[in-house]
Design an enzyme around this catalytic site. Structure first.
Site, mmCIF file in Angstrom:
data_model
loop_
_atom_site.group_PDB
_atom_site.id
_atom_site.type_symbol
_atom_site.label_atom_id
_atom_site.label_comp_id
_atom_site.label_asym_id
_atom_site.label_seq_id
_atom_site.Cartn_x
_atom_site.Cartn_y
_atom_site.Cartn_z
ATOM 1 N N GLY A 11 0.818 -1.220 0.000
ATOM 2 C CA GLY A 11 0.000 0.000 0.000
ATOM 3 C C GLY A 11 0.847 1.263 0.000
ATOM 4 N N GLN A 15 -1.941 7.389 1.453
ATOM 5 C CA GLN A 15 -1.621 8.599 2.229
ATOM 6 C C GLN A 15 -0.390 8.373 3.116
ATOM 7 O OE1 GLN A 15 -4.246 9.513 5.466
ATOM 8 N NE2 GLN A 15 -3.658 11.676 5.571
ATOM 9 N N TYR A 143 -14.592 -2.030 8.405
ATOM 10 C CA TYR A 143 -13.180 -1.648 8.554
ATOM 11 C C TYR A 143 -12.722 -1.883 10.000
ATOM 12 C CZ TYR A 143 -9.226 1.683 8.955
ATOM 13 O OH TYR A 143 -8.021 2.291 9.205
HETATM 14 C C1 AKB Z 1 -10.767 6.366 8.685
HETATM 15 O O1 AKB Z 1 -11.374 7.419 8.943
HETATM 16 O O2 AKB Z 1 -11.320 5.364 8.234
HETATM 17 C C2 AKB Z 1 -9.295 6.303 9.002
HETATM 18 C C3 AKB Z 1 -9.042 5.735 10.358
HETATM 19 C C4 AKB Z 1 -9.460 6.483 11.560
HETATM 20 O O3 AKB Z 1 -8.502 4.670 10.472
HETATM 21 N N1 AKB Z 1 -8.699 7.588 8.900
#
Ligand code: AKB
Length: 316
Positions: A11, A15, A143
């Protein structure tokens, strides 16, 4: 060990990767840090050595590891929170199966270390305020769930196979070189870009939304320090690190001090507001401070000044 590192970064064009790769090359030598990712045009910009790599291809990861005699992987490839909600199955695949592939290749090839960032997304509404490293983690995004899996799997590989897995648990990362993509905290970056370009920005969260954040130079330092820390000093595998914590309104007011006339609007987007509301307002990073000397350098004011100065130069 760290002087002899040959590091593969997955990756690399994202960013964090686009700033971590040059920082690692500066310390360990250009040829000892192999950038990788799927976007070859962007990899070319980062410069040699690089390898086109999809983390879902375990055989490809193994081939690159053998070809370059890699002994450390910094695994950054991931789909972030807001994007993950658009395609949960893709996010699960890349974030968990991609990570399993990295751990398996590292185990099979007896690598020295895998560094993988976690996120404040591991927390959820049931998490107590200002959470420490080990507490209630019941995330409500795919996530966040995948990052809990990453942490647990990393700890499992460490305990079962002795693979040294470690990582910073990051809040929203603010930077000006490469824009983030698909995160909930990205408003804290976009606000600066739009303020410099157009003098106005519509936040997708309420003015009182407070989240923990970190400025990129501090995030890079956290990676470097944790990578170099003696394993015997570590008491957990994933460490909270925080630079600052502010509301969207506080950010808007700070930007307005440097860009007179800056106009901020607030139109909460239901999905991203719900995600932001499920995360803690700040996190307790005292274990990182105690175990490996972590201290943030940048606060809201100094970060805002630096962001605007640099964006004015880079956006012309
Ligand atoms: C997101 O907003 O998904 C990321 C994180 C907080 O891991 N920046």
């Amino acid at each position: 060990m760290w002087l002899a590192m040959i590091i593969l970064v997955t990756g690399s064009t994202g960013q964090i990767g686009s700033e971590l790769v040059p920082a690692l090359r500066e310390v360990y030598g250009k040829d000892r840090v192999i950038a990788s990712g799927r976007n070859v045009a962007k990899l070319r910009e980062i410069g040699e050595p690089y390898a086109e790599l999809d983390v879902l291809r375990r055989d490809e990861i193994a081939r690159v590891v053998k070809e370059y005699k890699v002994n450390v992987i910094v695994h950054l490839a991931a789909v972030l929170s807001a994007k993950g909600e658009q395609d949960p199955s893709l996010a699960w695949d890349i974030n968990t199966n991609g990570t399993l592939n990295v751990f398996e290749v590292a185990r099979e090839n007896r690598l020295d270390m895998v560094v993988v960032p976690s996120s404040i997304a591991v927390y959820g509404p049931e998490t107590p305020d200002n959470p420490g490293d080990i507490t209630v983690m019941r995330p409500k995004t795919i996530y966040g769930i995948s990052k809990v899996v990453t942490e647990l799997l990393g700890e499992y590989y460490y305990l079962k196979y002795g693979l040294d897995v470690r990582g910073p648990r990051l809040p929203g990362v603010i930077s000006w070189k490469t824009p983030p993509g698909g995160g909930t905290t990205d408003y804290a970056v976009e606000a600066f870009y739009e303020a410099v370009k157009r003098g106005e920005y519509t936040f997708w969260v309420r003015p009182d939304t407070r989240l923990p954040m970190i400025y990129m130079p501090d995030a890079i330092r956290a990676f470097m320090m944790l990578m170099r820390a003696d394993n015997s000093a570590l008491t957990v595998r994933f460490y909270n690190v925080q630079g600052m914590s502010f509301t969207a309104k506080e950010l808007a007011d700070t930007i307005a001090r440097y860009i007179p006339g800056f106009k901020a609007d607030f139109k909460p987007d239901p999905l991203r507001q719900r995600i932001a509301d499920s995360w803690p307002k700040s996190i307790d990073d005292s274990k990182a401070r105690r175990d490996w000397g972590w201290r943030p350098v940048w606060g809201l004011e100094s970060m805002a000044r630096d962001m605007i100065e640099n964006l004015k130069k880079s956006l012309g």
